[in-house]
Each structure stands twice: as C-alpha cells, then as structure tokens.
Design a protein around this motif. Structure first.
Motif, mmCIF file in Angstrom:
data_model
loop_
_atom_site.group_PDB
_atom_site.id
_atom_site.type_symbol
_atom_site.label_atom_id
_atom_site.label_comp_id
_atom_site.label_asym_id
_atom_site.label_seq_id
_atom_site.Cartn_x
_atom_site.Cartn_y
_atom_site.Cartn_z
ATOM 1 N N ASP A 1 0.807 -1.216 0.000
ATOM 2 C CA ASP A 1 0.000 0.000 0.000
ATOM 3 C C ASP A 1 0.840 1.267 0.000
ATOM 4 O OD1 ASP A 1 1.004 -0.069 2.559
ATOM 5 O OD2 ASP A 1 -0.942 -0.152 3.573
ATOM 6 N N HIS B 1 2.905 2.150 2.266
ATOM 7 C CA HIS B 1 3.314 2.497 3.616
ATOM 8 C C HIS B 1 4.606 1.770 3.967
ATOM 9 C CE1 HIS B 1 -0.699 4.252 5.196
ATOM 10 N NE2 HIS B 1 -0.582 4.434 3.898
ATOM 11 N N ASP C 1 6.888 -0.940 13.559
ATOM 12 C CA ASP C 1 6.062 0.252 13.383
ATOM 13 C C ASP C 1 5.732 0.403 11.907
ATOM 14 O OD1 ASP C 1 6.473 1.377 16.204
ATOM 15 O OD2 ASP C 1 8.526 1.204 15.486
ATOM 16 N N LYS C 2 4.497 0.771 11.621
ATOM 17 C CA LYS C 2 4.083 1.003 10.242
ATOM 18 C C LYS C 2 3.587 2.431 10.107
ATOM 19 C CE LYS C 2 1.363 -0.828 6.396
ATOM 20 N NZ LYS C 2 0.367 -1.828 5.941
ATOM 21 N N SER D 1 2.485 5.771 7.226
ATOM 22 C CA SER D 1 2.249 6.293 5.890
ATOM 23 C C SER D 1 3.502 7.036 5.446
ATOM 24 C CB SER D 1 1.050 7.241 5.889
ATOM 25 O OG SER D 1 1.342 8.390 6.653
ATOM 26 N N SER E 1 2.501 9.487 9.340
ATOM 27 C CA SER E 1 1.392 9.198 10.250
ATOM 28 C C SER E 1 1.418 7.712 10.603
ATOM 29 C CB SER E 1 0.055 9.581 9.615
ATOM 30 O OG SER E 1 -0.156 8.856 8.421
ATOM 31 N N ASP F 1 0.392 4.018 11.512
ATOM 32 C CA ASP F 1 -0.637 2.991 11.363
ATOM 33 C C ASP F 1 -0.725 2.139 12.625
ATOM 34 O OD1 ASP F 1 -0.984 3.964 8.850
ATOM 35 O OD2 ASP F 1 -0.074 2.282 7.801
ATOM 36 N N PHE F 2 0.407 1.643 13.079
ATOM 37 C CA PHE F 2 0.443 0.914 14.344
ATOM 38 C C PHE F 2 1.874 0.872 14.847
ATOM 39 C CE2 PHE F 2 0.517 -2.427 11.013
ATOM 40 C CZ PHE F 2 1.756 -2.991 11.277
ATOM 41 N N ASP G 1 -0.314 -6.205 7.923
ATOM 42 C CA ASP G 1 -1.185 -5.538 8.889
ATOM 43 C C ASP G 1 -0.668 -5.640 10.316
ATOM 44 O OD1 ASP G 1 -3.027 -4.777 6.910
ATOM 45 O OD2 ASP G 1 -3.990 -6.744 6.994
#
Length: 717
Positions: free
Chosen positions: A329, A331, A350-351, A353, A357, A359-360, A405
């Motif tokens: 995606d 990211h 860590d993920k 954008s 920003s 994601d988690f 994810d």
C-alpha cells in the motif's frame, strides 16, 4: 398549520397576506381541493403600511418597501450554480431580520410567538435571503437544511416576496424540508432577484444550515489513494459513492491540480487516475452534475514532495530502526528494537504512511532480548524478517513471518547448542527462505561464512559454510532468478580474513541447492577491505554491484559485467566515509555512505551512479555537527525514490548540501579462492510463542539526549 387560531389570524394580519378566491397558489391545486401537507400557501390582503396594528412592537415591510433596499443585482446576465444556495448565516443584512444569531455558517432562530407575556409578533423569528438568478429555468423547489430542527416543523414557513401582488406568500414547512410553489415566476424581479423569508413562530428554536432554490445537489464523497507521496506520484480518485436525492448523476468533472478549472470529464464514470509530476500541495476537486444541471463539489488536499523525514521513539529509551520494508500500500514497515536504561531489549515493529502518520506500533518482548537486522516482502504478500536473540550468553538466529497488517504469524529460533550464529540478510524466492551470515567456531572469535535455506515455515533444508584461514562473513545477499542462460542462485558479499592484518572484500555465488559455484576476493596484501552490500541489475547476464570499504579511507563501488570495474572515492574535506548500504533506485546504483570518523556515527551521504559507474549525483541527506545517524538501511521505494531508516541521536536538523566526492579509479584486482565447503555444527530449530503488544506511549521526536528511529523518503536522487 398553526395550532392557535387567534395567533394565526394575528400573524396573517401582521404580515399583510391576501386571500385567494380561485385557487391555493402555493398548492397548485383546483379550487376546493385539499392541499397536501407542506404545500399550503397562506394569502391575505397586503398591508397598506408597515406599522403593525394593536400597538405591537416590530414591523415587517411589504415587498414594495424592500425593493429599494436591495441595491443593484450582483450579476445581471447569468448566474453560477453556487448562487442557488445560501448558508444559514448568508441572510441579507440590508433586509429586516429578527430574533436570530449567526455563527459557524448556521443561524440560530428562537421564537416566543404566542407565549404568555411575549410581546406579540416581536416574539417571532425570521431572516431574509436574496438570490440573484437571471433567466432561472430550474424547478420551483425551495429546500432548507437544519442542524437542529424545531419541535414543531409546522411552525416553520418559507415566504416568497410576490412583487406583482406586493405581498408575502407563505408555504408551510414539512418533514421533507422543502416547499414547492407551482411557479417561481411571480417572485422574480426583472434583474433576477428573488427574496425568500424563513419564518419561525410558536415557542420554538432551530439552527438553520442553508436554504436553496431548485433541485437539491448530489451528495458526494471524494476519496484519493494515495494522498501523500513523492513526485512523480499517481493518484486514484473516486467519487463512486455519489448519489442524487431527486434524479440521477450524469457527469463527473475534475480539477486535480486545484487551479479552479474543471477541464477533465470522465462522463458518468466516477473515477480518475492522475499523475502529479511536480512536488507541491494541490487542492484537488470533483464536480458531480445531476440531470437537472445541479452539481456538488468536493475537495481533497494532495501533497507531493521530494522528501519526507520523521523520527519517532519512546521517551528515555534507545530505539533502533534495523530494517525498512515498502509495503504493497506504499506504507513503510520499520523493524527494529528498543532498549531501556537497564539494557533490556524488545523488538518493535512500526508502520507509517509515507508522510509519517502512524498505522500501528508494536512491541514484542523477548526474554533473552533480540533485534531485527533485515526484512523482505515476499511474493506471497508476507514479510520475512531475520535477526538475533541471545540465549545463555550466546546468539541464535531469530526468524519471523509477519503480515503487512502487523500480525506476527510465527517466530523461529535457529542455532547450535554451543556456537553463536548471526544472519544479516534474508530474501525469499520460489517459496524458500534464504539467509546469509556467519557463525563463530571457537573462543578466539573465528567465524565461518554461513548460507542457509529454509522452507516457507522456517524449517531448515540445507546449510553451506565458507571457510577462511581466520574468518569469513556474509554481509549481504542478492538472488538471481533462473534464466535461459543461467541457472540462478545466491550472490553474497562480505569479508574474508587471511590474518589479523589482512582482510579482503569477498564475493561468493551459491546455487539453489547450496553448492558453492564461485568465490573471489578483492584487496591488497596487508590491508583491510570488506564488502557491505550487493545488488543485481537484471538482464540475461545480470550486472553485479558491490559496495565496500578499503584501507586508507577509500570506499569503493565495484561492478562486474562483461568487464570488471572498480571505483574508489573519498570525501573532499578529508573526513572518512564508510559504506552502509546499496540499492538500485531509478536504474541507478545509489550508495549510502556514512561521513564520519566512526562507522557507527555521522552524517549519511548518498551518491548515485549510472550503469558505467559514472557518478551522476551526490546528496548530503542530513547536516549539522551534532547529528548522528546509526545503522542505516536503504531500500528502493519505486518511481525513482528511496527510503532510508536508521537511528538518530537528535531531532531532525535542517538539510545541507556542502559535501562533494572525488572519484578516481582503483588498481585493485580480484583473486580467486577455492575454499572447501564446510558443514556447520548442528543447528536446532525451536518455536517461540511471542505475542506483540500495542505500544501506548508512542511519541515523536524526543529530546536531544534520546535516541529514536529515523526514517526518510526521498525522490531527489
């Protein structure tokens, strides 16, 4: 209808409304027909003057008196679609209003009309709205929207100034929030002015959001993917969720650049793909037209950049970015570790954008500590990561499989009972996991280069070691897919130590069955050389790029193809530079260097080379004397962009460009070696049951004494 008949008669008298003897003008029905709810027009003879009888306070001028207050029309020849609507606080300040308060686009209307002790008609609330619509040809619908509706909507009226009859025609509100006069012709002045009155009586309050002439506009939701990235960037826009309350949607017109010109039409297709070739912030918009020619407009901000930089971490801990993966995606998933003041280590994932920003953010506690040094997004859509975990003062290999994810699917620990093993590279091809590193064979610290093949669930299939007189290391690995010319296999680079005073850069090629096909060394006698990263550039005969460090402060880039080429370079200011990583970005070999007196600290520098090893660009990534970047990892982001992750000891400084490179050929040559394949000691596989937990105290850009993960996305190379 008003519930209080005497009050209704009083209202009629106060407003000067005339009776209609032949038909109910607001209902558009034959005489004697009962009007449907919400369509009743109240008409009485117009007042001769403006004073209300009975000594009651307040007044409501008749249309003839208001005409002189309107002033010239805003437009005389045409109108724009946005002229059809007025926000709640868009009432005409030159015209009378009563018991209203505007704010944030709405107006609050409070009526006490008919309440005991209320001062007569002055308790009613109303506001006047002027529309200028020359040659209007739309339907006669008048609609309104409310944030908070009155308790009794029958006490809400829409009045239209009937200029010919010099009276107000009132139409009672309804649950549909609209009224439909049979025609709007009696309510237009020659210049296209139409005057509407929103009247609230009884004991009521409301917040009016808007009033509109003609069909309601379509309802539009605009999405864009992605909304941030590096130029050039392709964005997919969609208004597929648009709908029209009273008709159908017939056209989508687009303004992706935000210049106010909607010059791109996709007809009835609600999607658009647009490429942004320059960096900037763009107010992209879509106009959605219905079959009445009415449109709605929605905007989204699209940001493209040449560079995105951010750092993150937890307060009072050292946070490391060991490997970065570009997800499907777009990211970024960054693998690393955190170390608290007691030196207890946990894995962290860590993920983000591209603009930073979150994601988690996940923490994976491991009793014996651990870290991730390399990760790979495989063709099956999963991410495979490799690192090290300590157990009883020895190191074992740590292997993990993750979803994009953030789901940890499994963790494997691989190692011998007495030796320490370390793998620094991982890649996946054909359903197999390939690893490159080394393992220590004795207390003197001597090691053997070690390659391994595992199945997709982490079970070992084969191991191959490379033996040197002192030690051998595999630092990096690249996979060459089979072709009609070559069978394919694994290309490794690293170091090959002859003695305590002589180490050469190493290249080795191993087939997919674990057989050593070729190995070569590059270096001078009595000096230290090492290779740190290797990539393969496609083609029938792939070009091999290797970067490494030579003695005397020179760092080199090597290319093998039809002709071997070696290039060495130094910093012009005399400060040493060390090679960290290499990636092919936009068809160029982009080299990540460390400009410092130490291989672990300093300012990262990027140098780009074309296929002939001619330098095309050098770029100083970060500047500032206090900046220290550690353990940086470089990856191709796509579209000529790259992503860099590592560890920073200070918050991000300003970018500077004050460093250049001197390029000169090197006389160093290759030497063939043919060491025997050795077998490592028995490696045991065990499964670790680890559960990631969400990091709740995530914070960006901690204080200067802290160490945080650093990420940079760049398109300027």
């Amino acid at each position: 209808m008003l519930k209080n008949a005497p009050l209704l008669l009083l209202l009629i008298a106060l407003l000067g409304l005339g009776a209609c003897t032949s038909a109910r003008r607001g209902a558009g029905l034959p005489a004697g027909s009962a009007p449907p709810p919400g369509q009743q027009a109240l008409q009485q003879p117009a007042l001769a003057g403006t004073s209300l009888p009975g000594g009651l306070a307040g007044s409501l001028p008749n249309p003839a008196q208001l005409a002189g207050k309107l002033g010239p029309a805003a437009r005389r020849s045409s109108y724009l679609p946005e002229d059809l609507a007025r926000p709640g606080d868009g009432f005409d300040p030159l015209l009378p209003s009563q018991n209203i308060q505007d704010g944030n686009g709405d107006i609050a209307m409070v009526s006490t009309f008919g309440q005991p002790g209320s001062p007569g008609f002055s308790g009613a609330a109303y506001a006047s709205y002027r529309f200028t619509l020359p040659d209007y040809e739309g339907n006669s619908l008048i609609s309104y929207s409310m944030t908070n509706a009155p308790a009794t909507e029958a006490d809400l009226y829409i009045g239209l100034a009937n200029w010919g009859a010099n009276r107000w025609d009132l139409f009672q509100g309804s649950a549909g929030h609209s009224v439909s006069p049979p025609s709007l012709a009696p309510y237009f002045l020659p210049d296209g002015s139409l005057l509407a009155l929103v009247l609230l009586v009884g004991v009521n309050s409301l917040e009016l959001s808007s009033i509109r002439v003609g069909s309601p506009p379509p309802e539009v939701t605009l999405t864009a993917t992605p909304r941030f990235g590096l130029a050039p960037m392709t964005v997919n826009f969609s208004a597929a969720g648009a709908s029209d309350p009273d008709g159908s949607i017939v056209q989508y017109r687009w303004d992706p650049e935000g210049d106010g010109v909607f010059d791109l039409s996709t007809g009835a297709e609600p999607t658009l793909q647009h490429e942004y070739t320059q960096q900037g912030s763009f107010d992209a918009a879509v106009r959605v037209f219905d079959d009445q020619g009415v449109y709605s407009e929605q905007h989204l901000t699209i940001n493209t950049a040449n560079r995105s930089m951010f750092s993150y971490g937890t307060q009072s801990t050292m946070d490391f970015g060991g490997a970065v993966v570009v997800c499907a995606d777009g990211h970024l998933m960054v693998f690393g570790q955190s170390r608290d003041q007691s030196l207890f280590e946990t894995l962290r994932v860590d993920k983000f954008s591209p603009e930073g920003s979150l994601d988690f953010s996940l923490s994976v506690p491991i009793a014996s500590a651990g870290n991730i040094v390399d990760a790979h997004l495989a063709g099956d859509g999963f991410i495979y990561a490799v690192g090290q975990t300590n157990q009883n003062a020895k190191g074992d290999v740590l292997i993990q499989k993750w979803s994009q994810d953030g789901e940890l699917l499994w963790t494997r620990r691989l190692g011998g009972p007495d030796d320490s093993e370390f793998f620094s590279s991982i890649s996946v091809s054909g359903g197999k996991i390939y690893l490159g590193g080394h393992y220590f064979v004795d207390a003197l610290g001597r090691s053997l280069g070690l390659a391994a093949c595992l199945d997709s669930e982490g079970t070992p299939e084969w191991f191959t070691s490379l033996i040197a007189p002192e030690s051998a290391f595999f630092s990096s690995m690249a996979i060459m897919a089979p072709s009609q010319v070559l069978d394919g296999g694994l290309a490794f680079c690293g170091s090959y130590q002859h003695s305590q005073s002589d180490t050469d850069a190493l290249f080795a090629f191993i087939d997919f069955q674990g057989n050593l096909d070729a190995s070569r060394i590059l270096g001078e006698d009595g000096s230290f050389e090492s290779a740190t990263a290797i990539v393969l550039s496609g083609g029938v005969l792939p070009t091999t790029y290797i970067v490494g460090n030579l003695s005397g402060g020179d760092r080199f880039l090597y290319r093998s193809g039809i002709t071997d080429t070696v290039v060495s370079f130094t910093a012009s200011d005399g400060v040493p530079i060390f090679v960290n990583d290499l990636a092919l970005v936009g068809g160029q070999a982009t080299v990540l260097l460390q400009h410092s007196t130490s291989i672990d600290t300093g300012t990262p520098l990027l140098a780009a080379f074309d296929g002939t090893l001619s330098q095309t660009e050098s770029l100083l990534v970060l500047g500032g004397d206090a900046t220290q970047i550690f353990n940086a990892d470089l990856a191709n982001y796509g579209n000529g962009s790259f992503v860099l992750s590592g560890r920073i000891r200070h918050e991000l400084p300003q970018t500077t460009d004050n460093l250049s490179l001197n390029i000169s050929p090197s006389a160093l040559a290759w030497s063939d070696i043919s060491p025997a394949n050795g077998s490592p000691t028995t490696l045991e596989l065990s499964t670790l049951n680890l559960t990631p937990i969400v990091v709740s105290n995530f914070q960006f850009n901690r204080q200067a004494s802290d160490e945080d993960v650093f990420v940079m996305l760049d398109a300027t190379s």
